[in-house]
Enzyme design. Sequence first.
Site, PDB file in Angstrom:
ATOM      1  N   TRP A   1       0.829  -1.218   0.000  1.00  0.00           N
ATOM      2  CA  TRP A   1       0.000   0.000   0.000  1.00  0.00           C
ATOM      3  C   TRP A   1       0.858   1.260   0.000  1.00  0.00           C
ATOM      4  O   TRP A   1       0.519   2.251  -0.639  1.00  0.00           O
ATOM      5  CB  TRP A   1      -0.963   0.003   1.186  1.00  0.00           C
ATOM      6  CG  TRP A   1      -2.014  -1.050   1.065  1.00  0.00           C
ATOM      7  CD1 TRP A   1      -2.242  -2.096   1.910  1.00  0.00           C
ATOM      8  CD2 TRP A   1      -2.999  -1.175   0.024  1.00  0.00           C
ATOM      9  NE1 TRP A   1      -3.285  -2.864   1.445  1.00  0.00           N
ATOM     10  CE2 TRP A   1      -3.766  -2.322   0.300  1.00  0.00           C
ATOM     11  CE3 TRP A   1      -3.291  -0.430  -1.127  1.00  0.00           C
ATOM     12  CZ2 TRP A   1      -4.814  -2.744  -0.524  1.00  0.00           C
ATOM     13  CZ3 TRP A   1      -4.337  -0.842  -1.949  1.00  0.00           C
ATOM     14  CH2 TRP A   1      -5.085  -1.990  -1.637  1.00  0.00           C
TER      15      TRP A   1
ATOM     16  N   LYS B   1     -11.486  -1.559   7.952  1.00  0.00           N
ATOM     17  CA  LYS B   1     -10.674  -2.501   8.727  1.00  0.00           C
ATOM     18  C   LYS B   1     -10.906  -2.333  10.220  1.00  0.00           C
ATOM     19  O   LYS B   1     -11.319  -3.257  10.895  1.00  0.00           O
ATOM     20  CB  LYS B   1      -9.199  -2.349   8.378  1.00  0.00           C
ATOM     21  CG  LYS B   1      -8.886  -3.066   7.072  1.00  0.00           C
ATOM     22  CD  LYS B   1      -8.016  -2.306   6.148  1.00  0.00           C
ATOM     23  CE  LYS B   1      -8.018  -2.957   4.762  1.00  0.00           C
ATOM     24  NZ  LYS B   1      -7.312  -2.148   3.793  1.00  0.00           N
TER      25      LYS B   1
ATOM     26  N   ASP C   1      -1.068   6.996   6.143  1.00  0.00           N
ATOM     27  CA  ASP C   1      -2.155   6.075   5.822  1.00  0.00           C
ATOM     28  C   ASP C   1      -2.312   5.131   7.014  1.00  0.00           C
ATOM     29  O   ASP C   1      -1.469   4.270   7.251  1.00  0.00           O
ATOM     30  CB  ASP C   1      -1.796   5.302   4.543  1.00  0.00           C
ATOM     31  CG  ASP C   1      -2.847   4.262   4.156  1.00  0.00           C
ATOM     32  OD1 ASP C   1      -3.846   4.122   4.887  1.00  0.00           O
ATOM     33  OD2 ASP C   1      -2.658   3.594   3.121  1.00  0.00           O
TER      34      ASP C   1
HETATM   35  C1  PLP Z   1      -6.869  -1.684   2.681  1.00  0.00           C
HETATM   36  C2  PLP Z   1      -5.837  -0.637   2.604  1.00  0.00           C
HETATM   37  C3  PLP Z   1      -5.851   0.336   1.594  1.00  0.00           C
HETATM   38  C4  PLP Z   1      -6.877   0.344   0.484  1.00  0.00           C
HETATM   39  O1  PLP Z   1      -8.072   0.870   0.963  1.00  0.00           O
HETATM   40  P1  PLP Z   1      -9.275   1.255  -0.015  1.00  0.00           P
HETATM   41  O2  PLP Z   1     -10.312   1.736   0.932  1.00  0.00           O
HETATM   42  O3  PLP Z   1      -9.636   0.022  -0.767  1.00  0.00           O
HETATM   43  O4  PLP Z   1      -8.793   2.327  -0.917  1.00  0.00           O
HETATM   44  C5  PLP Z   1      -4.872   1.308   1.622  1.00  0.00           C
HETATM   45  N1  PLP Z   1      -3.930   1.348   2.580  1.00  0.00           N
HETATM   46  C6  PLP Z   1      -3.889   0.419   3.558  1.00  0.00           C
HETATM   47  C7  PLP Z   1      -2.818   0.506   4.606  1.00  0.00           C
HETATM   48  C8  PLP Z   1      -4.835  -0.588   3.601  1.00  0.00           C
HETATM   49  O5  PLP Z   1      -4.790  -1.512   4.582  1.00  0.00           O
END
Ligand code: PLP
Length: 365
Positions: free
Chosen positions: A103, A198, A174
Site C-alpha cells: 500500500w 478494517k 495512511d
Molecule cells: C486496505 C488498505 C488500503 C486500500 O483501501 P481502499 O479503501 O480500498 O482504498 C490502503 N492502505 C492500507 C494501509 C490498507 O490496509
Amino acid sequence: MTNRTINFYAGPAGLPLEALKRAQEELLDFAGTGMSVMEISHRSKEYDAVHEEAIALTKELMGIPDNFKVMLLQGGAHLAFGMIPMNLLRGDRQADFITTGNWAEKAFKEAKLVAGDRVREAASTKAEKFARLPKASELQINPNAAFVHFTSNNTVEGTQWKDFPKTDKPYICDMSSDIMWRPFDVSQFGLIYAGAQKNLGPSGVTVVIMRDDFIEMCQSKDLPSYLRYPLHAEKNSLYNTPPTFGIYILRNVLAYNKSIGGLKAIEANNLKKGELLYGCIDKHAGFFKPFVTEKADRSLMNVDFFLPTEELTDTFVKEAKKNGMVGLKGYRDIGGIRVSTYNAVSVKDVETLVAFMEAFVQKNG
Ligand SMILES: *Cc1c(COP(=O)(O)O)cnc(C)c1O
C-alpha cells in the site's frame, strides 16, 4: 443467540456485535422517524446528530487537538492517494515517501502521477520483500520535503511502526489498517487518512484528519469540487451527500469503543492478542515461520506466517473453517497464513485460534 463466525478477514473486517445489534434495533425506525437512517435527508436534524456524534467521538477517542478537522469522505484510501498530491503537491513543493509495503508503494506511485520527480522515496525495504521496516539510519530525508508520507501498518506484509519514524518533518499517514488501535499523539501529523473497513466500520467511509495549516497549504481552487480538502473541511463533510449509513455504523462502533474504555482499553486487548498469537508462533518456531524478520516490527493487526508445506497450509485453512474461523488465507503475493486481529477481534477469538494452532501442531508437527 446468533451464531457468529470468528472473523479474521483483512478487510472489510468484523465489527463489534454491539454496533451491529444497535443497527438492527434501529433499522426500521431510526430516532422515532419511522424510517431507516438510509431513507432520510442528510440535512435532517436526525441524521445531523449522527454525523456530529461520529466526528465528536473520533476527536474524543483519539484526543485530536482543536487545530484539526475531522472529515468523513468517500473513495477509500485510494482516492486519498490521489487527493493528497493534487491538493498539497502543487508548484514546486516536494515530499518524501517511506515505502514499506504494497500500500505504501501504491501511495508513492499515485503521488508520482501528480508530482513526478518532486516526490521521492526516503527509504524502501522492497529488496527484502518488505519483511521489515527501515531503520532510522536508512531514512534519507530530502531537506526540502514539505512532509513525509508513511503507512503506519502494512496490512499485506504484517509490519507496524510502533514508534513512528523520527524526522523533523510533519507526517502524512495512511492508517487504514490500524487507526484507533491505541492512543497516540496526533499533533505530529499534518494529515491522517483511513478507509473505515478494517478498524472502524463498513467500506464507503474514509476518515480524514487534517491539521489547519495543511488545509491552508492546499492549492485546490482549480480542482473539481469533490477533490478539494478545504471545501470538505469548510462544509463539515456535508458539501455533497455523505455515505450516511456508513457514517451511522461508524458512529455505533465509536460509541461502543467509548463504552468499553476507549483506546487505552482497546490497546490492552490488542497487546494481549499479540502476546497470545506471537507467543504460539515463537513456541513452535520449527513449525510456524513468521514472514516478518524483525520482532520489533511485528504488527498487532496483521500476523503473517508460513506452515512447513502448502498442503498443510490448505489443511489449516480448511480445518479452521470447520471450527468456525474464517479469513486466514494469506495475501496472494505472500501466501501462507494471515491472521487479521483488528479491534473487533476479541481476546477470546484469538484464544480459540491459538488452541486450534496448538492442536494442529500436535497432530501435524
Ligand atoms: C486496505 C488498505 C488500503 C486500500 O483501501 P481502499 O479503501 O480500498 O482504498 C490502503 N492502505 C492500507 C494501509 C490498507 O490496509
